[in-house]
Motif scaffolding. Sequence first.
Motif, PDB file in Angstrom:
ATOM      1  N   PRO A 112      62.849  11.109 120.987  1.00 20.76           N
ATOM      2  CA  PRO A 112      62.270  11.069 119.630  1.00 20.76           C
ATOM      3  C   PRO A 112      62.447   9.741 118.911  1.00 20.76           C
ATOM      4  O   PRO A 112      61.633   9.408 118.039  1.00 20.76           O
ATOM      5  CB  PRO A 112      63.030  12.201 118.904  1.00 20.76           C
ATOM      6  CG  PRO A 112      63.457  13.134 119.983  1.00 20.76           C
ATOM      7  CD  PRO A 112      63.774  12.247 121.159  1.00 20.76           C
ATOM      8  N   HIS A 113      63.474   8.978 119.269  1.00 18.55           N
ATOM      9  CA  HIS A 113      63.703   7.691 118.606  1.00 18.55           C
ATOM     10  C   HIS A 113      62.515   6.750 118.797  1.00 18.55           C
ATOM     11  O   HIS A 113      62.232   5.919 117.923  1.00 18.55           O
ATOM     12  CB  HIS A 113      64.972   7.044 119.169  1.00 18.55           C
ATOM     13  CG  HIS A 113      65.177   5.631 118.706  1.00 18.55           C
ATOM     14  ND1 HIS A 113      65.693   5.311 117.472  1.00 18.55           N
ATOM     15  CD2 HIS A 113      64.911   4.441 119.321  1.00 18.55           C
ATOM     16  CE1 HIS A 113      65.749   3.987 117.337  1.00 18.55           C
ATOM     17  NE2 HIS A 113      65.279   3.440 118.447  1.00 18.55           N
ATOM     18  N   PHE A 114      61.808   6.867 119.907  1.00 17.59           N
ATOM     19  CA  PHE A 114      60.737   5.931 120.240  1.00 17.59           C
ATOM     20  C   PHE A 114      59.366   6.432 119.791  1.00 17.59           C
ATOM     21  O   PHE A 114      58.353   5.808 120.105  1.00 17.59           O
ATOM     22  CB  PHE A 114      60.729   5.682 121.742  1.00 17.59           C
ATOM     23  CG  PHE A 114      62.010   5.108 122.260  1.00 17.59           C
ATOM     24  CD1 PHE A 114      62.290   3.762 122.120  1.00 17.59           C
ATOM     25  CD2 PHE A 114      62.961   5.919 122.862  1.00 17.59           C
ATOM     26  CE1 PHE A 114      63.485   3.226 122.581  1.00 17.59           C
ATOM     27  CE2 PHE A 114      64.156   5.390 123.327  1.00 17.59           C
ATOM     28  CZ  PHE A 114      64.422   4.041 123.178  1.00 17.59           C
ATOM     29  N   ILE A 115      59.318   7.535 119.050  1.00 13.44           N
ATOM     30  CA  ILE A 115      58.056   8.086 118.568  1.00 13.44           C
ATOM     31  C   ILE A 115      57.917   7.773 117.083  1.00 13.44           C
ATOM     32  O   ILE A 115      58.841   7.984 116.301  1.00 13.44           O
ATOM     33  CB  ILE A 115      57.987   9.611 118.801  1.00 13.44           C
ATOM     34  CG1 ILE A 115      58.185   9.933 120.289  1.00 13.44           C
ATOM     35  CG2 ILE A 115      56.645  10.162 118.330  1.00 13.44           C
ATOM     36  CD1 ILE A 115      58.208  11.415 120.588  1.00 13.44           C
ATOM     37  N   SER A 116      56.761   7.269 116.690  1.00 19.29           N
ATOM     38  CA  SER A 116      56.519   6.917 115.294  1.00 19.29           C
ATOM     39  C   SER A 116      56.488   8.170 114.426  1.00 19.29           C
ATOM     40  O   SER A 116      56.105   9.261 114.871  1.00 19.29           O
ATOM     41  CB  SER A 116      55.182   6.185 115.183  1.00 19.29           C
ATOM     42  OG  SER A 116      54.786   6.070 113.836  1.00 19.29           O
ATOM     43  N   TRP A 117      56.872   7.973 113.152  1.00 21.02           N
ATOM     44  CA  TRP A 117      56.829   9.089 112.218  1.00 21.02           C
ATOM     45  C   TRP A 117      55.410   9.517 111.886  1.00 21.02           C
ATOM     46  O   TRP A 117      55.190  10.599 111.326  1.00 21.02           O
ATOM     47  CB  TRP A 117      57.586   8.758 110.937  1.00 21.02           C
ATOM     48  CG  TRP A 117      59.016   9.186 111.017  1.00 21.02           C
ATOM     49  CD1 TRP A 117      60.113   8.383 111.121  1.00 21.02           C
ATOM     50  CD2 TRP A 117      59.493  10.540 111.043  1.00 21.02           C
ATOM     51  NE1 TRP A 117      61.248   9.147 111.216  1.00 21.02           N
ATOM     52  CE2 TRP A 117      60.905  10.472 111.162  1.00 21.02           C
ATOM     53  CE3 TRP A 117      58.882  11.783 110.985  1.00 21.02           C
ATOM     54  CZ2 TRP A 117      61.698  11.611 111.212  1.00 21.02           C
ATOM     55  CZ3 TRP A 117      59.672  12.927 111.041  1.00 21.02           C
ATOM     56  CH2 TRP A 117      61.059  12.837 111.154  1.00 21.02           C
ATOM     57  N   VAL A 118      54.424   8.714 112.226  1.00 26.12           N
ATOM     58  CA  VAL A 118      53.040   9.148 112.066  1.00 26.12           C
ATOM     59  C   VAL A 118      52.775  10.349 112.970  1.00 26.12           C
ATOM     60  O   VAL A 118      52.119  11.314 112.579  1.00 26.12           O
ATOM     61  CB  VAL A 118      52.075   8.000 112.394  1.00 26.12           C
ATOM     62  CG1 VAL A 118      50.630   8.473 112.342  1.00 26.12           C
ATOM     63  CG2 VAL A 118      52.292   6.834 111.430  1.00 26.12           C
ATOM     64  N   LEU A 119      53.330  10.299 114.196  1.00 24.15           N
ATOM     65  CA  LEU A 119      53.188  11.421 115.128  1.00 24.15           C
ATOM     66  C   LEU A 119      54.211  12.514 114.831  1.00 24.15           C
ATOM     67  O   LEU A 119      53.874  13.702 114.789  1.00 24.15           O
ATOM     68  CB  LEU A 119      53.350  10.926 116.566  1.00 24.15           C
ATOM     69  CG  LEU A 119      52.304   9.926 117.056  1.00 24.15           C
ATOM     70  CD1 LEU A 119      52.628   9.454 118.461  1.00 24.15           C
ATOM     71  CD2 LEU A 119      50.915  10.553 117.020  1.00 24.15           C
ATOM     72  N   LEU A 120      55.470  12.102 114.626  1.00 25.59           N
ATOM     73  CA  LEU A 120      56.511  13.096 114.354  1.00 25.59           C
ATOM     74  C   LEU A 120      56.227  13.857 113.061  1.00 25.59           C
ATOM     75  O   LEU A 120      56.528  15.056 112.960  1.00 25.59           O
ATOM     76  CB  LEU A 120      57.878  12.415 114.255  1.00 25.59           C
ATOM     77  CG  LEU A 120      58.512  11.944 115.562  1.00 25.59           C
ATOM     78  CD1 LEU A 120      59.857  11.302 115.288  1.00 25.59           C
ATOM     79  CD2 LEU A 120      58.671  13.100 116.532  1.00 25.59           C
ATOM     80  N   GLY A 121      55.646  13.176 112.086  1.00 32.65           N
ATOM     81  CA  GLY A 121      55.321  13.846 110.834  1.00 32.65           C
ATOM     82  C   GLY A 121      54.359  14.999 111.039  1.00 32.65           C
ATOM     83  O   GLY A 121      54.529  16.081 110.466  1.00 32.65           O
ATOM     84  N   GLY A 122      53.339  14.769 111.876  1.00 33.34           N
ATOM     85  CA  GLY A 122      52.403  15.850 112.173  1.00 33.34           C
ATOM     86  C   GLY A 122      53.080  17.009 112.879  1.00 33.34           C
ATOM     87  O   GLY A 122      52.780  18.185 112.595  1.00 33.34           O
TER      88      GLY A 122
END
Length: 295
Positions: A112-122
């Motif tokens: 999860p550290h390498f995933i942007s919050w644009v994706l994690l937010g969704g």
Amino acid sequence: MKNKLAIHYHIMMIPAVVILGLFSIYPLFGLMIAFQDFKPGRGIWQSPFVGWDNFEYMFMLPDIKQIFYNTISIAVMKIVFTQMFAIVFALLLNEVKKMFFKKSVQTIVYLPHFISWVLLGGIVINILSLDGIVNMALQAIGIPPIFFLGSNDWFQGVMVGTHVWQEFGFSAIVYLAALTGINPSLYEAAAMDGAGRFQRLLHISLPGIAATIILLLTLDLQNVLNAGFEQILNLYNPMVYESGDIIDTYVYRAGLREFQYELGTAVGLMKSAVSFILITISYFLASKFANYRIF
């Protein structure tokens, strides 16, 4: 020969220096907007100076105290809980002997550290929505659905929890590295004396990384005003401004969306000044208590 190499090295540095000056030093002239009644049509050099008026107006705003409180409370909770989970995770993972399982867990937790919050937010929005999997599970056991991202009672907790989920695995890397530096003979001697696994963890592993814990917590002091702009921007809404609005989101909203450029610049400049002081204090404490120096 050495002089020629030195010339070549300096020539190689020119592109980096140009980029640094263009994108990091030249924009600093824009800080003058904080002391102006900025008129976009007239530009920075032609807009009238008003001194400290923008800062006085900033402190007169009714929401400014709440914004600073939100920023500090969210940032401090993120620091404390992320480090706490990282320490516990590192200590537990260090006890795992099967390398395949250990590496698999590390990969899953670090991802999860390498995933942007644009994706994690969704992902978070889908999970915590009124018809998401969490509320479906709550309804299945007789608990009414909770509006996690629309309630001021829940929003800060969600921000802290999702940040910990994203970052604690990556933060544990330093602690895992510190654990490898502990002399294995200490564990062997403790085992021969009858110490159990938990006792070895408590009296050998934890004291062995105590200096690293102090160092990282000290260095985290500089992040007290960084509550996570990208995360909150992707997850908050006007319903939770009271508990979720932080300095960075306020600057974004006031400066770019409401066109109050001078106010947004003043707030951002004050945050930068306080952050600089905190960075100075954190490195002083790191040098004093953990013998850590950069220069």
